[in-house]
Write a protein that holds these residues in place. Structure first.
Motif, short mmCIF file in Angstrom:
data_model
loop_
_atom_site.label_atom_id
_atom_site.label_comp_id
_atom_site.label_asym_id
_atom_site.label_seq_id
_atom_site.Cartn_x
_atom_site.Cartn_y
_atom_site.Cartn_z
N LEU A 215 0.72 -1.39 -0.03
CA LEU A 215 -0.01 0.02 -0.06
C LEU A 215 0.84 1.32 0.05
CD1 LEU A 215 -2.82 1.26 0.17
CD2 LEU A 215 -2.41 1.05 2.69
N ARG A 216 1.67 1.14 0.89
CA ARG A 216 2.71 2.48 1.11
C ARG A 216 3.67 2.71 -0.38
NH1 ARG A 216 6.46 1.46 4.65
NH2 ARG A 216 5.74 -0.27 5.33
N THR A 222 3.40 4.43 -8.21
CA THR A 222 2.62 3.40 -8.79
C THR A 222 3.46 2.47 -9.88
OG1 THR A 222 1.64 4.84 -10.42
CG2 THR A 222 0.40 4.56 -8.30
N THR A 223 4.40 3.36 -10.55
CA THR A 223 5.33 2.66 -11.52
C THR A 223 6.29 1.76 -10.99
OG1 THR A 223 5.06 4.76 -12.89
CG2 THR A 223 6.96 2.84 -13.42
N ALA A 224 7.07 2.12 -9.95
CA ALA A 224 7.75 1.12 -9.23
C ALA A 224 7.13 -0.19 -8.44
CB ALA A 224 8.60 1.85 -8.01
N ALA A 225 6.14 0.28 -7.88
CA ALA A 225 5.09 -0.75 -7.58
C ALA A 225 4.76 -1.63 -8.41
CB ALA A 225 4.14 -0.14 -6.64
N ALA A 226 4.38 -1.43 -9.52
CA ALA A 226 3.93 -2.29 -10.44
C ALA A 226 5.34 -3.02 -11.01
CB ALA A 226 3.35 -1.53 -11.84
N ALA A 227 6.41 -2.32 -11.06
CA ALA A 227 7.52 -3.17 -11.54
C ALA A 227 7.89 -4.32 -10.48
CB ALA A 227 8.71 -2.43 -11.64
N GLY A 228 7.49 -3.98 -9.25
CA GLY A 228 7.61 -5.13 -8.15
C GLY A 228 6.70 -6.07 -8.07
#
Length: 363
Positions: A215-216, A222-228
């Protein structure tokens, strides 16, 4: 890594700045600032003011938590106002229509409020993830709509009861009430314990679960989270539903602890106050609690200012100054902290050794 200065200094600077602004306003009006502040503090120890302050702070705390959940995902859920009012009237209607064993009845009302709040938040959440509609716009519209929904549901032709000149829902049976805690001359909402548990659950979710990390992370980028491997749209949907569910509990302390019914004249504005409280508390459950107590103190002690011929609106000025200055103070301290970290990196590189993050600040 965030230093203690980024967490502690901004709210302290905001409070000091607001006190200075109010002092100037009082001096211009010919009043004594020290006398005014002393009267406000003295009011806290008279009658039931202290207990009333904590009771009001409980409501503000839940509202602040609801807003903070959205902030963690970089969502501005300005619709907490509409979500809690919708949930309150639904919970009051359903809770007043049934009679269950004592504990089960209370849990049932809480679950209904959670589901109703999440349901009302589902509309902007779905619009956000499917059509890209700004949650600010959609929730503002839903805040306006909820007034009509409440008026319709409390109409005597639907689920309302006309008592004198006031329309309200059926009264909740004693089995659906949370006992108050006698404290001095007043009675503390028993729901304060449940609110504290919700605050702990919020902290645990953010800092001790994978979901909280995702969530954080999605809120940061959002781009970095999507990459993860994190589904940003899914996180947006869940965050809005959770925010709405907690928002659904905002009016419950008063509903099951004092009023036992929801009226057309029930207090409004708790949702908007929650935005200020969340900002002041920096989305941390402990900070939100302190912000809620401060805000409730200013609300409850403001009436005492009239005793020294000072307009009680001075407390409103102080609240507005706190909101304005806390945003500015956070940015100033954040930039100063970042500049200090950059200087440490520069010194470390020039000295031929790696920079240490543990020295404080963010690198």
């Amino acid at each position: 890594m965030t230093s203690w200065r980024t967490k502690v200094l901004p709210p302290l600077l905001a409070i000091v700045f607001s006190v200075l602004i109010c002092s100037i306003a009082l001096l211009i009006s010919g009043a004594d600032p020290l006398q005014a502040y002393g009267t406000m503090i003295g009011q806290l120890f008279k009658g039931t003011t202290a207990v009333d302050t904590v009771n009001l702070a409980t409501v503000y705390y839940l509202s602040g938590l609801a807003v903070a959940i959205g902030f963690q995902m970089n969502l501005f859920n300005i619709g907490v106002e509409g979500q809690y009012r919708f949930a309150a009237v639904v919970a009051a209607i359903v809770g007043g229509a049934v009679v269950l064993p004592p504990v089960i009845h209370v849990v049932f009302i809480i679950l209904v409020a959670l589901l109703a709040g999440a349901l009302y938040a589902a509309v902007p959440a779905i619009l956000k993830v499917t059509r890209g509609v700004s949650e600010v716009i959609s929730t503002i519209m839903l805040n306006a709509i909820v007034g009509g929904i409440v008026a319709f549901l409390i109409n005597p032709d639907q689920f309302g009861v006309l008592t004198g000149n006031n329309l309200k829902t059926e009264e909740i049976a004693p089995s659906g009430r949370v006992p108050s805690i006698p404290l001095g001359d007043g009675e503390l909402f028993g729901f304060v314990i449940i609110a504290a548990a919700i605050g702990f659950a919020y902290w645990f979710m953010l800092n001790r679960t994978r979901f909280g990390f995702e969530l954080r992370a999605s809120g940061e980028s959002t781009t970095a989270a999507a990459a993860g491997g994190v589904n940003a749209k899914k996180m947006t949907l869940i965050a809005m539903l959770l925010s709405g569910a907690v928002a659904g509990l905002v009016a419950i302390p008063e509903l099951v602890g004092r009023d036992f019914t929801y009226a057309i004249t029930s207090t409004q504005g708790y949702g908007f106050t929650g935005i200020a409280v969340a900002l002041l508390g920096r989305n941390h459950p402990g900070g939100i609690a302190l912000g809620a107590l401060l805000w409730a103190f200013l609300d409850k002690s403001a009436v005492s200012l009239e005793q020294v011929d000072v307009p009680k609106e001075i407390a409103t000025i102080m609240q507005g100054a706190i909101v304005l200055s806390v945003v500015v103070a956070y940015e100033i301290v954040k930039r100063a902290d970042l500049a200090a970290a950059q200087r440490r990196v520069g010194r470390a590189l020039s000295g031929g050794r790696p920079a240490s993050v543990s020295e404080g600040g963010a690198v």
